[in-house]
Write a protein that holds these residues in place. Sequence first.
Motif, mmCIF file in Angstrom:
data_model
loop_
_atom_site.group_PDB
_atom_site.id
_atom_site.type_symbol
_atom_site.label_atom_id
_atom_site.label_comp_id
_atom_site.label_asym_id
_atom_site.label_seq_id
_atom_site.Cartn_x
_atom_site.Cartn_y
_atom_site.Cartn_z
ATOM 1 N N ARG A 242 -22.746 52.093 -22.171
ATOM 2 C CA ARG A 242 -21.471 52.722 -22.480
ATOM 3 C C ARG A 242 -21.172 54.183 -22.185
ATOM 4 O O ARG A 242 -20.075 54.509 -22.801
ATOM 5 C CB ARG A 242 -21.721 52.491 -24.054
ATOM 6 C CG ARG A 242 -21.891 50.818 -24.613
ATOM 7 C CD ARG A 242 -21.626 50.906 -26.089
ATOM 8 N NE ARG A 242 -20.096 50.986 -26.398
ATOM 9 C CZ ARG A 242 -19.355 49.847 -26.292
ATOM 10 N NH1 ARG A 242 -19.869 48.717 -25.686
ATOM 11 N NH2 ARG A 242 -18.253 50.308 -26.703
ATOM 12 N N ASP A 243 -21.766 54.610 -21.266
ATOM 13 C CA ASP A 243 -21.374 55.857 -20.730
ATOM 14 C C ASP A 243 -20.189 55.820 -19.397
ATOM 15 O O ASP A 243 -20.715 54.859 -18.500
ATOM 16 C CB ASP A 243 -22.454 56.732 -20.074
ATOM 17 C CG ASP A 243 -23.433 57.082 -21.217
ATOM 18 O OD1 ASP A 243 -22.953 57.530 -22.318
ATOM 19 O OD2 ASP A 243 -24.686 57.161 -20.846
ATOM 20 N N VAL A 244 -19.276 56.417 -19.680
ATOM 21 C CA VAL A 244 -18.131 56.057 -18.505
ATOM 22 C C VAL A 244 -18.304 57.074 -17.332
ATOM 23 O O VAL A 244 -18.176 58.374 -17.586
ATOM 24 C CB VAL A 244 -16.691 55.967 -19.321
ATOM 25 C CG1 VAL A 244 -15.572 56.171 -18.106
ATOM 26 C CG2 VAL A 244 -16.479 55.042 -20.127
ATOM 27 N N LEU A 245 -18.457 56.680 -16.062
ATOM 28 C CA LEU A 245 -18.527 57.470 -15.207
ATOM 29 C C LEU A 245 -17.455 57.389 -14.121
ATOM 30 O O LEU A 245 -16.814 56.479 -14.263
ATOM 31 C CB LEU A 245 -20.014 56.973 -14.140
ATOM 32 C CG LEU A 245 -21.123 57.022 -14.936
ATOM 33 C CD1 LEU A 245 -22.389 56.376 -13.910
ATOM 34 C CD2 LEU A 245 -21.577 58.380 -15.470
ATOM 35 N N SER A 246 -17.151 58.511 -13.399
ATOM 36 C CA SER A 246 -16.001 58.507 -12.349
ATOM 37 C C SER A 246 -16.645 59.046 -11.192
ATOM 38 O O SER A 246 -17.622 60.008 -11.128
ATOM 39 C CB SER A 246 -14.896 59.605 -12.949
ATOM 40 O OG SER A 246 -15.506 60.847 -13.207
ATOM 41 N N GLN A 247 -15.925 58.953 -10.158
ATOM 42 C CA GLN A 247 -16.010 59.270 -8.879
ATOM 43 C C GLN A 247 -14.925 59.526 -8.172
ATOM 44 O O GLN A 247 -13.683 58.730 -8.034
ATOM 45 C CB GLN A 247 -16.694 58.151 -7.874
ATOM 46 C CG GLN A 247 -17.121 58.507 -6.427
ATOM 47 C CD GLN A 247 -18.094 59.706 -6.427
ATOM 48 O OE1 GLN A 247 -18.892 59.972 -6.890
ATOM 49 N NE2 GLN A 247 -17.616 60.741 -5.629
ATOM 50 N N LYS A 248 -14.668 60.838 -7.559
ATOM 51 C CA LYS A 248 -13.437 61.236 -6.887
ATOM 52 C C LYS A 248 -13.278 60.467 -5.641
ATOM 53 O O LYS A 248 -14.472 60.106 -4.963
ATOM 54 C CB LYS A 248 -13.441 62.815 -6.562
ATOM 55 C CG LYS A 248 -13.011 63.623 -7.745
ATOM 56 C CD LYS A 248 -13.058 64.940 -7.704
ATOM 57 C CE LYS A 248 -12.774 65.711 -8.789
ATOM 58 N NZ LYS A 248 -12.678 67.299 -8.505
ATOM 59 N N ALA A 249 -11.923 60.278 -5.000
ATOM 60 C CA ALA A 249 -11.948 59.558 -3.675
ATOM 61 C C ALA A 249 -11.989 60.687 -2.921
ATOM 62 O O ALA A 249 -11.837 61.970 -3.315
ATOM 63 C CB ALA A 249 -10.635 59.189 -3.781
#
Length: 306
Positions: A242-249
Amino acid sequence: MDSFDLVAVGSATVDLFLKIDPENPHFKFNEETNELLMRLGDKIVLDNADFHTGGSANNVSVGVKRLGFKTALIAEIGNDEFSEKIISNLKKEGVDSTFVKRGEGDSSFSIILNFRNDRTIFTKKQEREHDFSFKDLSTKWIYLTSLGEKWETAYQKVFDFVKENAANLAFNPGPTQIDKGLGSFSYILPKVDILILNKEESESLVGKMEIKELLFELRNLGAKTVVITDGENGSYAVSDTRDVLSQKALEVSVVSKTGAGDAYSTGFLGAIMHGKELQEAMLWGTKNAASVLSKIGAQTGLLTSI
């Protein structure tokens, strides 16, 4: 019995890419309406034209093979010269084509106009039965993606196969499935290990909301891991932690956007199959998508290592 690391189920096409020089005097671009205009009856000299094979399942089967896995494609094509190009390319890439079914008539075909880092796609779709057989097939992963009309039976067969064989399932429904609505394939989602959608597709299924809400809304439908791509804004994911991860373009000089989504799916899935963590998988997907964006063709820029 044939055994694979991944089998991709979906479409295979031939794509004709037409590159238009922004300074071409035969075209006028309306910035306000985002309309590209040309005069009917003109004879226009193009900057470039290229034939490539495409189709989401086709692209992913090739991309995952380039990342070191044994792959096969399940798709239905025609019985024309384009079908020969599709089979020839699969053999060149080392993708097993045993399960590619040849039907009557023409293969699906697209003309893609590339102009100012964006594209307009004209698609000729052939109606197929999608009467695929999963007999004598063994695979660790299935990648299920877009199919044309009469797709329901093929989706049911994939669901049954995954259930009976404990295979992992990555799922990227296409426009036809999304237009039909969530209820048409919701029964599949509890068996899905990885659900990959772009932001627009996600909103079409569960409504407009913030990315974090979209992720949890989709995950509550049953998929173990949900990934949402959002173009230049990057990508986002949530899993059972339930951890939200993000990755930049990544910044890249865009030549053609066609196939970028498939490339992301390929990189992400390839990383997971190599045992990488979720954040690393998002980076692999991002790098693969950036490479494809910088080339003409959905498969030209697919990486062999990331």
